[in-house]
Design a protein around this motif. Structure first.
Motif, PDB file in Angstrom:
ATOM      1  N   THR A  11       0.788  -1.145   0.010  1.00  0.00           N
ATOM      2  CA  THR A  11       0.139   0.189   0.131  1.00  0.00           C
ATOM      3  C   THR A  11       0.871   1.564   0.090  1.00  0.00           C
ATOM      4  O   THR A  11       0.754   2.274  -0.593  1.00  0.00           O
ATOM      5  CB  THR A  11      -0.973  -0.004   1.251  1.00  0.00           C
ATOM      6  N   GLU A  12       2.064   1.090   0.728  1.00  0.00           N
ATOM      7  CA  GLU A  12       2.646   2.610   0.815  1.00  0.00           C
ATOM      8  C   GLU A  12       3.366   2.814  -0.406  1.00  0.00           C
ATOM      9  O   GLU A  12       3.395   3.843  -0.843  1.00  0.00           O
ATOM     10  CB  GLU A  12       3.845   2.243   1.885  1.00  0.00           C
ATOM     11  N   VAL A  15       0.625   4.332  -2.603  1.00  0.00           N
ATOM     12  CA  VAL A  15       0.437   5.845  -2.044  1.00  0.00           C
ATOM     13  C   VAL A  15       1.323   6.547  -2.755  1.00  0.00           C
ATOM     14  O   VAL A  15       1.090   7.916  -3.167  1.00  0.00           O
ATOM     15  CB  VAL A  15       0.147   5.699  -0.789  1.00  0.00           C
ATOM     16  N   ARG A  18       1.066   7.058  -6.549  1.00  0.00           N
ATOM     17  CA  ARG A  18      -0.009   8.060  -6.715  1.00  0.00           C
ATOM     18  C   ARG A  18       0.336   9.510  -6.265  1.00  0.00           C
ATOM     19  O   ARG A  18      -0.194  10.193  -7.194  1.00  0.00           O
ATOM     20  CB  ARG A  18      -1.335   7.504  -6.022  1.00  0.00           C
ATOM     21  N   ASP A  19       1.117   9.662  -5.538  1.00  0.00           N
ATOM     22  CA  ASP A  19       1.391  11.134  -5.059  1.00  0.00           C
ATOM     23  C   ASP A  19       2.570  11.641  -5.702  1.00  0.00           C
ATOM     24  O   ASP A  19       2.933  12.804  -5.558  1.00  0.00           O
ATOM     25  CB  ASP A  19       1.592  11.106  -3.433  1.00  0.00           C
ATOM     26  N   PRO A  71      -5.854   3.008  -1.889  1.00  0.00           N
ATOM     27  CA  PRO A  71      -4.685   2.167  -2.378  1.00  0.00           C
ATOM     28  C   PRO A  71      -4.624   0.589  -2.095  1.00  0.00           C
ATOM     29  O   PRO A  71      -3.844   0.061  -2.632  1.00  0.00           O
ATOM     30  CB  PRO A  71      -3.257   3.015  -1.919  1.00  0.00           C
TER      31      PRO A  71
END
Length: 328
Positions: A11-12, A15, A18-19, A71
């Motif tokens: 998930t990290e 994220v 995506r960022d 995410p």
């Protein structure tokens, strides 16, 4: 954390990508590429369109990562996009066939040199009953090929049932029913493969196959399966088949073929910048999410090249370490 596979994206990573973190995007695409390639390759049975669909899928993922609200749901989202791209390509192919059937009736027949079952046998060094399972996949109905691709990944530990069901837009219960039906056809196909290998011992089977062109098809699966059921000699060959789930357990993903990196890199030159969400607006459930990252041709070129290279090296190392996979 959930990932795209045994060593997939957490998930990290999603994220961060995506960022706007370019290194995270590199890693995310690298983690996603083997799964996408294996789904598309098996669903299209090694058709010449496989590379195109893989690159279209990954470019779509990169373009619209900003639309992903959760995410933790990245893997389900990735597989859903992959299945959608496979279905779109199949619809296009069938439409083309209706217009060109008289000119090129062989368009829908996979190139034997690129047949995905053959590649699985060759590149994973399958032996005995695992080889027969791979050969049996050639006999399934067209509509079962995408389901087989997803279930194969579930059986090898690279996908879970929730992701499989979500990708197909089904409940887990409905997905289980469809998988069971597909597995029953696969078991029938395994018995056909086994009988054909021993056809020299059965004159009646040789008579049945006298007009067969040697290409696996659902129609000939039914004809040959009927003979196997009614023939004591041919039926005996299928009595010691191990459960297919056990045979598939622990197999690695098929390695990415040479040239994939170059094909994906070339495709990125057409990417627009900045990127708009799917359909000109935010996807349902995204809350209109936007990010500042611009997925232009230059910024995506590196990630996709790196993805293909890293995935091929990592999975290739697994194959080198396990050249022959023993029966369970």
């Amino acid at each position: 954390m959930r990932g795209t596979g045994r060593d997939g994206a957490d998930t990290e990573m999603v994220v961060a990508a995506r960022d706007g973190d370019p290194q995270a995007l590199d890693a995310l695409v690298a983690a996603s590429l083997p799964l996408v390639y294996n789904v598309v390759g098996r669903a299209l049975r090694g058709h010449a369109d496989v590379d195109d669909v893989v690159q279209e899928t990954l470019l779509r993922v990169v373009r619209h990562l900003a639309d992903l609200r959760d995410p933790a749901a990245y893997r389900s989202w990735l597989i859903a996009i992959t299945v959608r791209q496979v279905r779109d390509r199949e619809q296009q192919r069938r439409a083309a066939l209706t217009h060109t059937a008289d000119l090129d009736s062989a368009y829908g027949v996979p190139d034997p040199a690129a047949d995905f079952a053959g590649l699985t046998i060759l590149r994973l060094g399958l032996t005995d009953q695992r080889r027969e399972v791979a050969e049996a996949t050639r006999w399934l109905d067209d509509d079962d090929q995408t389901l087989l691709a997803l279930w194969w990944l579930e059986a090898t530990g690279n996908l879970d049932r929730a992701d499989l069901a979500a990708a197909l837009g089904l409940t887990e219960g409905h997905a289980a029913v469809r998988i069971q039906r597909m597995k029953e056809q696969l078991e029938v196909s395994r018995s056909v493969v086994r009988a054909l290998r021993a056809s020299a011992t059965c004159p009646a089977l040789r008579d049945v196959t006298r007009t067969w062109d040697g290409r696996p098809s659902p129609l000939w699966r039914k004809r040959l399966a009927r003979h196997v059921r009614e023939c004591g000699a041919c039926g005996s060959w299928a009595r010691d088949l191990l459960p297919v789930d056990r045979l598939l357990a622990g197999l690695p993903l098929l390695p990415i073929p040479p040239g994939t990196a170059e094909n994906l890199a070339a495709a990125t030159t057409a990417l627009p910048t900045p990127v708009e969400p799917l359909g000109g607006g935010p996807m349902p459930g995204t809350g209109g999410l936007r990010t500042s990252i611009s997925f232009g041709s230059k910024s995506v070129l590196g990630p996709i090249c790196a993805a293909a290279t890293v995935a091929a090296l990592v999975i290739g190392a697994i194959i080198v370490a396990q050249p022959t996979l023993p029966l369970i």
